[in-house]
Scaffold this motif. Structure first.
Motif, PDB file in Angstrom:
ATOM      1  N   LYS A 135      32.396 -15.639   5.159  1.00 56.86           N
ATOM      2  CA  LYS A 135      33.270 -16.072   6.400  1.00 56.86           C
ATOM      3  C   LYS A 135      33.392 -14.790   7.446  1.00 56.86           C
ATOM      4  O   LYS A 135      33.280 -15.049   8.596  1.00 56.86           O
ATOM      5  N   ASP A 136      33.751 -13.610   6.630  1.00 57.56           N
ATOM      6  CA  ASP A 136      34.140 -12.791   7.655  1.00 57.56           C
ATOM      7  C   ASP A 136      33.897 -11.248   6.591  1.00 57.56           C
ATOM      8  O   ASP A 136      33.962 -11.390   5.438  1.00 57.56           O
ATOM      9  N   VAL A 137      33.585 -10.248   7.369  1.00 56.20           N
ATOM     10  CA  VAL A 137      33.715  -8.872   6.761  1.00 56.20           C
ATOM     11  C   VAL A 137      34.527  -7.939   7.292  1.00 56.20           C
ATOM     12  O   VAL A 137      34.804  -7.812   8.251  1.00 56.20           O
ATOM     13  N   VAL A 138      35.545  -7.508   6.358  1.00 58.82           N
ATOM     14  CA  VAL A 138      36.659  -6.730   6.781  1.00 58.82           C
ATOM     15  C   VAL A 138      36.252  -5.260   6.292  1.00 58.82           C
ATOM     16  O   VAL A 138      36.310  -4.916   5.274  1.00 58.82           O
ATOM     17  N   ARG A 139      35.926  -4.336   7.194  1.00 60.46           N
ATOM     18  CA  ARG A 139      35.532  -3.082   6.809  1.00 60.46           C
ATOM     19  C   ARG A 139      36.594  -2.069   6.946  1.00 60.46           C
ATOM     20  O   ARG A 139      37.535  -2.099   7.647  1.00 60.46           O
ATOM     21  N   LYS A 140      36.701  -1.179   5.988  1.00 68.65           N
ATOM     22  CA  LYS A 140      37.918  -0.330   5.783  1.00 68.65           C
ATOM     23  C   LYS A 140      37.406   1.032   6.598  1.00 68.65           C
ATOM     24  O   LYS A 140      38.445   2.019   6.687  1.00 68.65           O
ATOM     25  N   THR A 141      36.161   1.219   6.687  1.00 67.45           N
ATOM     26  CA  THR A 141      35.970   2.666   7.387  1.00 67.45           C
ATOM     27  C   THR A 141      36.211   2.573   8.572  1.00 67.45           C
ATOM     28  O   THR A 141      36.122   1.925   9.443  1.00 67.45           O
ATOM     29  N   THR A 142      36.791   3.634   9.156  1.00 70.09           N
ATOM     30  CA  THR A 142      37.376   3.801  10.680  1.00 70.09           C
ATOM     31  C   THR A 142      36.381   4.921  11.502  1.00 70.09           C
ATOM     32  O   THR A 142      36.320   4.807  12.540  1.00 70.09           O
ATOM     33  N   GLY A 143      35.593   5.646  10.597  1.00 70.32           N
ATOM     34  CA  GLY A 143      34.524   6.592  11.406  1.00 70.32           C
ATOM     35  C   GLY A 143      33.731   5.905  12.257  1.00 70.32           C
ATOM     36  O   GLY A 143      33.158   4.870  12.145  1.00 70.32           O
ATOM     37  N   LYS A 144      33.532   6.599  13.300  1.00 73.42           N
ATOM     38  CA  LYS A 144      32.274   6.139  14.489  1.00 73.42           C
ATOM     39  C   LYS A 144      31.141   6.286  13.720  1.00 73.42           C
ATOM     40  O   LYS A 144      30.122   5.592  14.231  1.00 73.42           O
ATOM     41  N   VAL A 145      30.713   7.209  13.145  1.00 75.81           N
ATOM     42  CA  VAL A 145      29.337   7.542  12.323  1.00 75.81           C
ATOM     43  C   VAL A 145      29.366   6.956  10.857  1.00 75.81           C
ATOM     44  O   VAL A 145      30.293   7.138  10.231  1.00 75.81           O
ATOM     45  N   ASP A 146      28.191   6.305  10.733  1.00 75.17           N
ATOM     46  CA  ASP A 146      28.107   5.642   9.399  1.00 75.17           C
ATOM     47  C   ASP A 146      27.903   6.792   8.408  1.00 75.17           C
ATOM     48  O   ASP A 146      27.149   7.861   8.627  1.00 75.17           O
ATOM     49  N   LEU A 147      28.436   7.062   7.293  1.00 81.50           N
ATOM     50  CA  LEU A 147      28.563   8.083   6.193  1.00 81.50           C
ATOM     51  C   LEU A 147      27.298   8.265   5.626  1.00 81.50           C
ATOM     52  O   LEU A 147      26.978   9.577   5.669  1.00 81.50           O
ATOM     53  N   THR A 148      26.510   7.133   5.475  1.00 82.96           N
ATOM     54  CA  THR A 148      25.139   7.465   4.878  1.00 82.96           C
ATOM     55  C   THR A 148      24.090   7.832   5.616  1.00 82.96           C
ATOM     56  O   THR A 148      23.018   8.251   5.338  1.00 82.96           O
ATOM     57  N   GLU A 149      24.502   7.696   7.174  1.00 82.00           N
ATOM     58  CA  GLU A 149      23.369   7.932   8.026  1.00 82.00           C
ATOM     59  C   GLU A 149      23.807   9.193   8.657  1.00 82.00           C
ATOM     60  O   GLU A 149      22.989   9.837   9.700  1.00 82.00           O
ATOM     61  N   ALA A 150      25.011   9.844   8.338  1.00 79.11           N
ATOM     62  CA  ALA A 150      25.425  10.903   9.190  1.00 79.11           C
ATOM     63  C   ALA A 150      24.469  12.385   8.968  1.00 79.11           C
ATOM     64  O   ALA A 150      24.036  12.515   7.959  1.00 79.11           O
ATOM     65  N   LYS A 151      24.268  12.862  10.025  1.00 79.59           N
ATOM     66  CA  LYS A 151      23.655  14.184  10.021  1.00 79.59           C
ATOM     67  C   LYS A 151      24.553  15.346   9.632  1.00 79.59           C
ATOM     68  O   LYS A 151      24.205  16.191   8.972  1.00 79.59           O
ATOM     69  N   ILE A 152      25.538  15.206   9.940  1.00 78.42           N
ATOM     70  CA  ILE A 152      26.950  16.243   9.390  1.00 78.42           C
ATOM     71  C   ILE A 152      27.967  15.653   8.856  1.00 78.42           C
ATOM     72  O   ILE A 152      28.399  14.508   9.333  1.00 78.42           O
ATOM     73  N   ILE A 153      28.551  16.070   7.671  1.00 75.28           N
ATOM     74  CA  ILE A 153      29.657  15.682   7.013  1.00 75.28           C
ATOM     75  C   ILE A 153      30.634  16.625   6.683  1.00 75.28           C
ATOM     76  O   ILE A 153      30.126  17.364   6.339  1.00 75.28           O
ATOM     77  N   VAL A 154      31.770  16.149   7.130  1.00 71.49           N
ATOM     78  CA  VAL A 154      32.968  17.091   6.624  1.00 71.49           C
ATOM     79  C   VAL A 154      33.867  16.482   5.854  1.00 71.49           C
ATOM     80  O   VAL A 154      34.124  15.504   6.111  1.00 71.49           O
ATOM     81  N   SER A 155      33.806  16.982   4.310  1.00 70.80           N
ATOM     82  CA  SER A 155      34.480  16.499   3.442  1.00 70.80           C
ATOM     83  C   SER A 155      35.527  16.963   2.751  1.00 70.80           C
ATOM     84  O   SER A 155      35.500  18.225   2.571  1.00 70.80           O
ATOM     85  N   GLY A 156      36.591  16.316   2.389  1.00 70.24           N
ATOM     86  CA  GLY A 156      37.671  16.695   1.890  1.00 70.24           C
ATOM     87  C   GLY A 156      37.952  16.329   0.262  1.00 70.24           C
ATOM     88  O   GLY A 156      37.693  15.231  -0.044  1.00 70.24           O
ATOM     89  N   GLY A 157      38.621  17.188  -0.238  1.00 70.90           N
ATOM     90  CA  GLY A 157      38.833  16.983  -1.471  1.00 70.90           C
ATOM     91  C   GLY A 157      40.290  17.182  -2.049  1.00 70.90           C
ATOM     92  O   GLY A 157      41.148  17.049  -0.924  1.00 70.90           O
TER      93      GLY A 157
END
Ligand code: FAD
Length: 324
Positions: free
Chosen positions: A191-213
């Motif tokens: 019926k609907d898809v509720v996405r939790k990601t808020t980023g503008k750029v899709d993580l799996t397609e991003a050319k640059i990722i800044v990742s935090g631990g």
């Protein structure tokens, strides 16, 4: 003998996903002159996407447009694809190694009694002689594989093949509309898809990722990382340590039990470099690690390492990139 290749195109938020154009490049690598390269696009209200797709070098584009296909539903997508697979009888089906591709490709392979290779990162040779390379053991080794017979089902890892550009000879006549009526036997309806990601750029397609631990220490600790990622047009990722600590959403998790990413640049901030994290990012082209512990294992895979406090280093990097 010529072959027919079929690409399952993926769209999201009204755009053809980049991995589809990468899959097209993969197909062109494996195919020979005279082969037919078709694409199929499923969803709802697809006309403008179809005309966009028609500017790429494809023999034809099959459109399966129905309200009930607006959101991915494995049962419905398989039901919608089956008549096309029966009539087109493709020798090979390619799609992205995305959440959709990982789910749909094995179902298609089972239906067609076809061989399947997932997560392909490179291709050598053509036709029957095509050799596929894919990572195994969480990226610690690579295997080269060849199909013994057609049909094949292949998923390609995002960011590993250059996305193909539009071809000037694209023609709208090549769009073929395929009728689809949802079978009454379908068990589920999305019926609907509720996405939790808020980023503008899709993580799996991003050319640059800044990742935090876990080193970011809090939800607020991600803010300097977000600032840097936004400035660079990239996406924010995370280790499971950061997710488990409640600093960010699990949708950002990269690693063995998270997303697998292969950006041009991966900036790991306050991430120790556990093997399960490396499984998701070690194929990144350039890895930059920021960690205050000079012995942190992440430095063993990093191309550039900065020993220091991320809360000093990341704002300094942002400041310098802003000047550039
Ligand atoms: P930690 O190991 O706690 O490291 C934090 C790092 O931050 C340290 O190196 C520390 O020196 C540094 N640091 C602290 N403060 C600062 C500062 N101010 N500036 C700079 N550096 C600082 N993990 C994943 O990431 N992804 C997965 O998909 C995944 N799947 C798993 C699956 C299984 C079955 C198991 C058992 C584990 C999995 N893990 C996964 C967990 C993994 O083993 C590690 O526990 C996790 O990656 C650790 O996260 P971390 O590096 O953020 O935290």
């Amino acid at each position: 003998m010529s072959h027919t290749y079929l690409i399952i195109a993926e769209q999201r938020d009204g755009k053809i996903r980049q991995v589809t154009l990468e899959a097209l490049q993969a197909v062109r690598t494996a195919s020979r002159d005279g082969d037919r390269i078709s694409a199929v696009l499923l969803g709802s209200e697809l006309d403008s996407l179809a005309s966009h797709l028609s500017s790429y070098p494809l023999s034809d584009i099959h459109l399966i447009d129905h309200d009930s296909l607006k959101h991915y539903n494995p049962e419905a997508y398989l039901a919608a694809l089956t008549p096309l697979l029966d009539s087109l009888r493709p020798d090979a089906i390619f799609t992205g190694h995305t959440a959709l591709g990982r789910d749909l490709a094995p179902a298609i392979a089972a239906k067609l009694q076809a061989g399947q290779l997932s997560d392909v990162i490179s291709i050598e040779g053509t036709g029957e002689g095509t050799v596929f390379t894919r990572p195994i053991y969480a990226g610690k080794a690579f295997e080269k594989k060849q199909f013994q017979s057609f049909p094949w089902v292949v998923t390609v890892r995002p960011n590993n093949f250059p996305a193909i550009g539009p071809s000037p000879s694209g023609q709208h006549e090549r769009i073929i509309k395929v009728d689809y009526t949802p079978p009454s036997s379908l068990h589920t309806l999305v019926k609907d898809v509720v996405r939790k990601t808020t980023g503008k750029v899709d993580l799996t397609e991003a050319k640059i990722i800044v990742s935090g631990g876990r080193g970011v220490k809090s939800e607020d600790g991600f803010k300097p990382l977000e600032e840097l990622a936004n400035l660079l047009g990239g996406a924010v990722g995370a280790s499971r340590g950061a997710c488990d600590s409640g600093y960010c959403n699990y949708a950002l998790q990269i690693g063995q039990t998270g997303k697998v990413v292969t950006p041009e640049i991966y900036i790991a901030c306050g991430i120790s470099g556990a093997i399960q994290h490396l499984a998701g990012m070690s194929q990144s082209r350039i890895i930059i690690a920021i960690n205050k512990d000079p012995e942190a294992p992440i430095f063993k895979v990093a191309d550039y390492g900065i020993v220091g406090d991320l809360f000093e280093v990341v704002p300094l990097l942002t400041q310098e990139f802003r000047k550039a």
